[in-house]
Design a protein around this motif. Sequence first.
Motif, short mmCIF file in Angstrom:
data_model
loop_
_atom_site.label_atom_id
_atom_site.label_comp_id
_atom_site.label_asym_id
_atom_site.label_seq_id
_atom_site.Cartn_x
_atom_site.Cartn_y
_atom_site.Cartn_z
N THR A 170 0.85 -1.19 0.00
CA THR A 170 0.00 0.00 0.00
C THR A 170 0.88 1.25 0.00
N ASN A 171 0.51 2.21 -0.79
CA ASN A 171 1.26 3.46 -0.92
C ASN A 171 0.70 4.57 -0.04
N PRO A 172 1.43 5.64 0.13
CA PRO A 172 2.85 5.79 -0.18
C PRO A 172 3.67 4.98 0.83
N ILE A 214 7.02 -3.39 1.07
CA ILE A 214 7.83 -3.65 -0.13
C ILE A 214 7.19 -2.96 -1.33
N CYS A 215 8.03 -2.57 -2.28
CA CYS A 215 7.58 -1.85 -3.48
C CYS A 215 8.06 -2.62 -4.70
N ASP A 216 7.30 -2.58 -5.74
CA ASP A 216 7.69 -3.36 -6.92
C ASP A 216 8.56 -2.58 -7.91
N GLN A 217 8.80 -1.30 -7.64
CA GLN A 217 9.54 -0.54 -8.65
C GLN A 217 10.99 -1.04 -8.81
N LEU A 274 15.43 5.67 0.21
CA LEU A 274 14.12 5.58 0.84
C LEU A 274 13.19 5.05 -0.24
N ASN A 275 11.96 4.71 0.10
CA ASN A 275 11.05 4.21 -0.93
C ASN A 275 10.79 5.28 -1.99
N HIS A 276 10.82 4.89 -3.24
CA HIS A 276 10.67 5.80 -4.39
C HIS A 276 11.72 6.91 -4.33
N PHE A 277 12.87 6.59 -3.78
CA PHE A 277 13.91 7.62 -3.58
C PHE A 277 15.23 6.90 -3.36
MN MN Z 1 6.12 1.60 -5.21
#
Ligand code: MN
Length: 440
Positions: free
Chosen positions: A146-148, A169-172, A198-201
């Motif tokens: 779930t984001n962000p 966890i993030c799939d990017q 960091l996530n998305h960073f």
């Molecule tokens: Mn993501």
Amino acid sequence: MKKYNIVIVGGGSTWTPGLLQSLCKNKDVFPLKRLVLYDINPERQEVIGEFAKILFKEKYPELDFEYTTDKEVAYKDMDFVFCQIRTGGYEMREKDEKIPLSFGVIGQETCGPGGMAYGMRSIRDMIEMINDVRKYSPDAWILNYTNPAAIVAEALRRVFPDDKKILNICDQPVNLLRSYGRLLDMDPNEFEPVYFGLNHFGWFTNLYDKDGNDLVPKIKEIILEKGFAPVDAEQRDQSWLDTYALVKDMLQDFPDYLPNTYLQYYYYPEYKVKKLNPNYTRANEVMDGREKRVFEECRRVIKAGTAKDCSVIHNDAHGDMIVEVAESIAHNRNRIYIIITENNGLISNIQDDAMVEVAAILGKNGPRPMGVGKIGTFYKGLIEQQLAYEKLTVDAYFEGSYEKALQALTLNRTVVDAKKARKVLDALIEANKEYWPELK
Ligand code: MN
Ligand code: G6P
């Protein structure tokens, strides 16, 4: 082999059919006894649920399948909870993107003020979900995307400090690894990544092949020469192709490491604002594209009574990743994934209580993350500013503090100006009345 019980929270999501396909694909290595789809929106849930019944009749007849809007049914006796909720739906995503853009600021799902707005909506539902799950399944693994994710992970760290079975966890990073695989014509499962941020960073510093050779220099060379595209470019909308294309610019400016695509918003906020259409954002693209496609196709399958020639269940990294992650935990595979976890020295010159994103060995006892040591001044500066924004956002939520929210937005690289931050914040407060705590 043990058979597992899984619930998908946010079962009515456009991502669910792809995930169901991944579960079918992996049934020999990761067999399920019971699968439940849970959603608070009965209409969306029913379409996806009825579609699933037809899919499973053909591909997974032995599966005990059910869809529900009842928490107890959803969470009882589960081994894994896959969580992919979106509080406020695409309707609110559209506002997250359009409101900042109307003030000339980046409008994005997880970055900048839109990410803050979405974060302040997600926290309450995520806390509730985990409390509910723990009531009925105290031992289940909760795999959350779930984001962000950065803000959600920080909030959950504070509320559930002793719960060792929540994995954010993030799939990017997986999308990027698969895209490097396509670029090099190599199997991404053989890559051994080193990653920090960091996530998305964040950034890939190294990417080793089976023999320990670092592939990063080669990847940089190819991207700088020919550009970059997602592994599934043929299925992507234009905005995603534009996003991947900007990796070349990022590498030209900052050639040290391979950047996560989301850094485009922080490196080039002015340029991106000019490129984004304030009247037609990614939310519109999704609602007119994936959303329509998935629901129409599910309805068609339901009518036809067969999923044999179904078009919405192609390979997608989203679904594959979460199933493979669960399998790596269940069977102690110790594969490497890039996950979000408490820093505690992993990045040695960043504070301990940061939720950072790094590579980790993932097995039965959870993630064993891999440290990267000291990072350079530029990366440390970027991360600390973004981290302060994330922490202040979570403070603002728990303390109901307008001042903290204003500080958070002012620190965000996509905003910077405090007067602008105040205007955007006031508009977001108005739009999120139903969802946010009151900020005083
Ligand atoms: Mn993501
Ligand atoms: C990537 C990110 C997710 C994000 C998604 C948005 O997969 O890792 O965090 O939600 O992109 O995709 P969309 O197609 O909805 O814009």
